[in-house]
Design an enzyme around this catalytic site. Structure first.
Site, PDB file in Angstrom:
ATOM      1  N   SER A 336      -8.701   2.356 -14.965  1.00 19.23           N
ATOM      2  CA  SER A 336      -9.506   2.875 -13.861  1.00 19.23           C
ATOM      3  C   SER A 336     -10.995   2.607 -14.118  1.00 19.23           C
ATOM      4  CB  SER A 336      -9.210   4.368 -13.679  1.00 19.23           C
ATOM      5  OG  SER A 336      -9.751   4.849 -12.487  1.00 19.23           O
ATOM      6  N   ASP A 393      -1.148   1.006  -5.753  1.00 20.29           N
ATOM      7  CA  ASP A 393      -2.363   1.657  -6.265  1.00 20.29           C
ATOM      8  C   ASP A 393      -3.560   1.241  -5.414  1.00 20.29           C
ATOM      9  OD1 ASP A 393      -4.374   2.824  -7.689  1.00 20.29           O
ATOM     10  OD2 ASP A 393      -4.009   1.748  -9.562  1.00 20.29           O
ATOM     11  N   HIS A 458      -1.456   5.518  -9.574  1.00 17.39           N
ATOM     12  CA  HIS A 458      -2.615   5.150 -10.387  1.00 17.39           C
ATOM     13  C   HIS A 458      -2.511   5.673 -11.815  1.00 17.39           C
ATOM     14  CE1 HIS A 458      -6.682   3.771 -11.053  1.00 17.39           C
ATOM     15  NE2 HIS A 458      -7.099   4.980 -11.391  1.00 17.39           N
TER      16      HIS A 458
END
Length: 523
Positions: A336, A393, A458
């Site tokens: 991320s 995602d 995610h």
């Protein structure tokens, strides 16, 4: 995971032959219905049906026979025809040829035993083969050509290990998230699952923006959520001789976690592209640009710590000098926000020393970081990027104008490519992804719900679960996946199929009971 079988009667091992027979019976009955009533009652027709009954009785399995319906003198001939036909079809016993599917919540003992192993806390890894002769390929010298689809077993193991380095960063931060604003932060003691690596330095990221002073008055209990400087990852080096020999070099790892604090979230939303700090002439065209918030977290120093850029560069230079003469590699990995910072770290390291070891990035769920010129800059520096992407995602599709990489590619091969080049140079949201893509899909997992929520798609553990099961783009989830489901079920229970959460409860009770029974009584 549900085993569906078919049972074939021993007397008739060829199902296609039986299916053909049933078809001929249907045709015969249809023809009978089309014939005049006088023909249906003829003696030859009765003999034909009687012989056909005897033949079918020899081929079918022994089943309790239903008595033929009683036909009275007053009954119409048509009822005789229909009764005969129904009796013949029932005696074909088609249900014995194709058995019914097992219920969706039924598992064979073999699958229950395998599920029990997967739901345990014990970790089973893919074999660690020697990479000494091909380590540069697995480190991306050929952009992982021929290793991704289908996924090479050795590369799978290296990707999963990179993800576990990031998990160690998450775990350490969550155990001690607070950073004092008045003194130098205390060292973090990171516990690595891979014992062949040793942590040499902790890394911090600092936001250039701060929350208004009235926030502390309104919400005084936010604590570490509002701090400007936070521990974001670490540097580790392989110091095990056997592992160095297996990998063919001494590897240096930089692992970076994802977003955690309020100010890190605020930086994520500062999505305008800005020029990089080291650009010599900001007035020239084709300038590499990166997202404003990511650049801020990378280059801003804290009150008592240097910037992430300065800290990581200083430590890597020290390690390269310490192990001078050895074959080295640098692996930067992040999830991320950490994946975005990993690209900036790799860009910084690639040219900070004249003889810098090869740099590779393994990123999980990375957002877009910079424009096309930034991607070209990384490529010119020979930074290799393997970007692991989950199709569900949405973080991997922001920020930027185009929501689809496929659409962007099509437009750039069309007459509109010139207009897109102009947008790249002038638009503040003209982003582009970097490197080679390895795409997985939540829907390919037999354990996760196909409509899993955004957080699950995610989640880093979900990524590692999908990588562990990935075979190729056109092949289902592999049946011999080894990664434990224990953490995935605990963290994403609402997104795991009910079959496995139900089984999980029973299996956990059995495991706890076995553990209790194995404890010797105290004297």
């Amino acid at each position: 995971m549900i085993q569906i079988g078919s049972s074939i009667p021993v007397q008739n091992p060829n199902p296609f032959q039986t299916r053909s027979t049933s078809f001929s019976v249907r045709v015969s009955i249809t023809q009978l219905r089309r014939k005049p009533l006088q023909t249906c009652s003829s003696e030859s027709t009765r003999n034909h049906l009687s012989n056909l009954e005897k033949l079918l009785e020899k081929q079918s399995q022994p089943n309790p026979q239903k008595p033929d319906p009683v036909i009275t003198k007053d009954a119409p001939v048509k009822s005789l025809q229909e009764s005969r036909g129904m009796a013949l079809l029932e005696r074909l016993n088609l249900s014995g040829i194709w058995s019914e599917k097992k219920p969706s919540n039924e598992l064979s003992p073999r699958h229950v035993k395998r599920l029990q192993r997967l739901l345990s806390k014990s970790i089973e890894y893919s074999p660690r083969n020697s990479l000494a002769n091909r380590w540069r390929e697995y480190h991306g010298c050929n952009d992982w050509s021929g290793l991704i689809d289908p996924l090479d077993e050795n590369l799978r193991r290296e990707i999963v290990r990179s993800g576990e380095f990031i998990q160690a960063a998450y775990q350490e931060f969550n155990s001690n998230p607070a950073t004092s604003a008045d003194s130098v932060p205390t060292p973090h003691h990171v516990t690595l699952r891979d014992k062949s690596y040793k942590v040499t330095k902790g890394l911090y990221a600092t936001s250039s923006v701060g929350l208004p002073s009235w926030v502390d008055d309104v919400a005084p209990d936010l604590g570490w959520m509002t701090q400007r400087t936070s521990w974001v990852g670490y540097v580790a080096v392989c110091d095990d001789k056997r592992e160095i020999a297996r990998m063919g070099r001494r590897d240096i790892v930089i692992a970076l976690r994802g977003t955690a604090t309020c100010l890190e979230w605020a930086e994520n939303f500062r999505d305008v592209l800005v020029q990089m700090n080291d650009v010599s002439d900001p007035n020239t065209q084709d300038q590499p640009k990166v997202q404003c918030g990511f650049s801020s977290l990378f280059t801003t120093p804290g009150a008592h710590v240097p910037s992430l850029a300065e800290s990581v560069t200083e430590e890597i230079k020290r390690l390269v000098n310490q192990f001078e003469g050895e074959t080295l590699s640098i692996t930067v990995t992040g999830h991320s926000l950490g994946a975005a910072l990993a690209l900036l770290v790799a860009d910084e390291l690639a040219t900070c020393e004249p003889n810098m070891p090869p740099v590779a990035v393994f990123s999980f769920g990375s957002p877009r970081v910079g424009n096309r010129c930034f991607a070209n800059r990384l490529e010119s520096k020979k930074v290799k990027v393997l970007r692991i992407v989950n199709s569900q995602d949405i973080i991997t599709r922001v920020p930027g104008i185009f929501a689809s990489e496929e659409l962007d590619k099509k437009l750039r091969s069309s007459p509109a490519a010139g207009m897109l080049d102009v947008l790249d140079d002038n638009m503040p949201w003209a982003y582009s992804h970097v490197g080679t893509e390895l795409r997985v899909d939540t829907k390919m997992s037999p354990y996760l719900k196909p409509n899993a929520d955004v957080a699950c798609c995610h989640d880093l553990e979900a990524y590692l679960h999908l990588i562990d099961g990935f075979v190729s783009s056109n092949c289902p989830f592999r049946t011999n996946a080894k990664r434990s489901l224990w953490k995935l079920v605990n963290e994403q229970r609402s997104n795991v199929k009910q079959l496995y959460t139900n089984k999980d409860k029973g299996l956990r009770l059995n495991l706890e009971r076995q553990r209790f029974e194995s404890i010797p009584p105290s004297s």
